[in-house]
Design a protein around this motif. Structure first.
Motif, short mmCIF file in Angstrom:
data_model
loop_
_atom_site.label_atom_id
_atom_site.label_comp_id
_atom_site.label_asym_id
_atom_site.label_seq_id
_atom_site.Cartn_x
_atom_site.Cartn_y
_atom_site.Cartn_z
N VAL A 1 -5.01 6.32 2.60
CA VAL A 1 -4.13 7.01 1.65
C VAL A 1 -3.27 8.03 2.41
O VAL A 1 -2.06 8.12 2.22
CB VAL A 1 -4.94 7.70 0.54
N LYS B 1 -3.43 5.82 -5.84
CA LYS B 1 -4.22 5.78 -4.59
C LYS B 1 -5.30 6.86 -4.61
O LYS B 1 -6.45 6.61 -4.22
CB LYS B 1 -3.30 5.94 -3.38
N ALA C 1 1.23 7.54 -5.50
CA ALA C 1 0.23 8.41 -4.88
C ALA C 1 -0.94 8.68 -5.83
O ALA C 1 -2.10 8.70 -5.40
CB ALA C 1 0.88 9.72 -4.45
N ALA D 1 -7.09 -3.95 3.50
CA ALA D 1 -6.02 -3.05 3.03
C ALA D 1 -5.26 -2.46 4.22
O ALA D 1 -4.04 -2.32 4.17
CB ALA D 1 -6.60 -1.94 2.16
N VAL E 1 -8.16 5.83 -6.77
CA VAL E 1 -9.04 4.85 -6.11
C VAL E 1 -10.03 5.56 -5.19
O VAL E 1 -11.23 5.24 -5.17
CB VAL E 1 -8.20 3.81 -5.32
N VAL E 2 -9.53 6.55 -4.43
CA VAL E 2 -10.42 7.28 -3.51
C VAL E 2 -11.53 7.99 -4.29
O VAL E 2 -12.71 7.93 -3.92
CB VAL E 2 -9.62 8.30 -2.67
N VAL F 1 0.84 -1.20 0.00
CA VAL F 1 0.00 0.00 0.00
C VAL F 1 0.88 1.25 0.00
O VAL F 1 0.62 2.22 -0.72
CB VAL F 1 -0.95 0.01 1.22
N HIS F 2 1.96 1.23 0.80
CA HIS F 2 2.87 2.37 0.83
C HIS F 2 3.53 2.58 -0.53
O HIS F 2 3.79 3.70 -0.94
CB HIS F 2 3.97 2.16 1.88
N THR G 1 2.44 1.79 -3.56
CA THR G 1 1.58 2.17 -4.69
C THR G 1 1.75 3.67 -4.94
O THR G 1 1.76 4.45 -3.99
CB THR G 1 0.11 1.87 -4.34
N THR H 1 -0.48 6.41 4.43
CA THR H 1 0.56 5.66 3.74
C THR H 1 1.27 6.47 2.65
O THR H 1 2.07 5.91 1.92
CB THR H 1 -0.03 4.39 3.09
N THR H 2 0.94 7.75 2.51
CA THR H 2 1.54 8.54 1.43
C THR H 2 2.18 9.80 2.00
O THR H 2 1.54 10.52 2.78
CB THR H 2 0.47 8.95 0.39
#
Lengths: 201, 204
Positions: A108, A23, A20, A53, A26-27, A15-16, A18, A111-112
């Motif tokens: 998100v 991500k 930005a 996730a 996806v949101v 997840v980290h 992926t 992890t971003t």
């Protein structure tokens, strides 16, 4: 406010790693798709996917609670109200979808890195050039804003100390006026510094 | 404090003002919430920052300061009242109020600018209540209806709880704005005196 401004939690999970931009896409897609969720079962599956996730990202469960807790004062009365007026099924879809989207978006954030997200915003601003939006300035003002928060907090401390030194009682107006005047003065200095570095047009 | 901002470009001084004011809105979010109705409704100073941005910076810079503030929140800084932040808040039921922040700042600023310098309390209060209380709550209510699936009466009564606190904040905003405009003149456009002068000419 914590010393490290921001909610990012470092890690090396998939997840980290992926990008930005993916991500964020996806949101946005989940936000649009959420309108079409009609049954509690679908809402439950989506919530489960997001929770998986979180596990993949190795997020401490405490953080999960931390991101839902501020919503409780809205969600609990909302749940009660919707159960009474629309029934259990509809109520759990509405509240379930909100919780799922909030958790997904927070994942998100957790992890971003903020700098990665700033880069995405600058890239997204590039097509807006024809509207007179300068992506470089967008990036500059975002970074100025990130610096602006601690700057104002420093000013607030100075103003409060000055008030204490003069023995003044706490008053919203006596605090806010010097704070804002000081902040405007500081922004004049920053503006001059930027102009000196060729950022003016 | 000399050149007024042109409509399409921000000078570096404008950029700095926008950034610093985003910081002020964030700092106001740190003021401990006054818990009304037994702690059910946290009343925060954050929307005071929205009103002040419009009343002090004017429509364009005020709205941009709030757009920047929301962008920083979206990028993951915990700047909303109660230390909230991240993209998640835009999925929550109070998203209408967040979207309403820059719009409200713009309208407060536009009305304040229309009255021009010097800043006066009654027109200032009119601008702040129209933009910062009425309009912000209308947008917030639309958000509640869309996001929390509330009916108009239900969303309206949910928003009504905040209105007394909002009116207090509008009064504080106007008093603070008067102090700031007195200390740093040049932020407001000079009031246009031409209509009055023309009337005098016509009378002569």
């Amino acid at each position: 406010m914590s010393t490290s401004l921001g909610l990012y939690r470092p890690g090396t999970s998939p997840v980290h790693r992926t990008p930005a931009g993916v991500k964020l896409a996806v949101v946005v897609a989940a936000g649009i798709g959420s309108v079409f969720v009609r049954t509690p079962a679908v809402a439950g599956v989506l919530l489960a996917v997001v929770l998986v996730a979180y596990t993949v990202a190795r997020t401490p469960p405490g953080l999960l609670w931390h991101s839902v807790r501020p919503l409780c004062w809205v969600l609990v009365p909302l749940m009660v109200f919707q159960v009474l007026t629309a029934g259990w099924a509809r109520a759990s879809v509405i509240v379930g979808v909100i919780v799922t989207l909030v958790l997904l978006a927070n994942l998100v954030t957790l992890t971003t890195r903020t700098t990665e997200l700033v880069d995405v915003v600058v890239r997204l601003a590039a097509p807006l050039r024809f509207l007179g939006v300068d992506p470089e300035r967008v990036g500059l003002v975002l970074n100025l804003g990130i610096r602006g928060v601690p700057l104002v907090l420093e000013l607030a401390t100075e103003v409060r100390e000055a008030q204490h030194a003069r023995g003044q009682a706490a008053s919203a107006r006596a605090f806010a006026v010097p704070l804002i005047v000081g902040a405007l003065r500081r922004s004049d200095e920053i503006g001059e510094a930027l102009a000196a570095r060729g950022f003016d047009d | 404090m000399t050149t007024p901002s042109t409509p399409s470009h921000s000078s570096s001084r404008d950029l700095a003002m926008i950034a610093v004011f985003a910081g002020i809105v964030a700092a106001l979010g740190l003021v401990p919430a006054v818990a009304a109705f037994g702690g059910a409704v946290p009343i925060t100073a954050q929307s005071l920052g929205v009103m002040l941005a419009g009343a002090i910076l004017g429509p364009r810079r005020g709205a941009l300061a709030l757009v920047l503030f929301l962008a920083l929140v979206a990028l993951g800084l915990p700047l909303l009242a109660g230390g909230r932040g991240g993209l998640g808040v835009f999925a929550g039921p109070s998203v209408g109020y967040l979207i309403g922040f820059p719009v409200a700042a713009f309208v407060v600023g536009a009305i304040t600018h229309a009255f021009g310098a010097p800043y006066r309390l009654v027109p200032g209060l009119l601008a702040t209540v129209l933009g910062g209380v009425a309009l912000l709550n209308v947008i917030g209510i639309v958000g509640l209806m869309a996001r929390a699936d509330l009916s108009l009466p239900a969303a309206f009564s949910a928003a009504l709880v905040f209105v007394p606190g909002d009116v207090v904040k509008a009064v504080v905003c106007v008093l603070v704005a008067r102090g700031v405009h007195a200390a740093s003149p040049g932020l407001l456009p000079e009031r246009r005196t031409r209509p009055l002068a023309q009337r005098a000419d016509a009378a002569a």
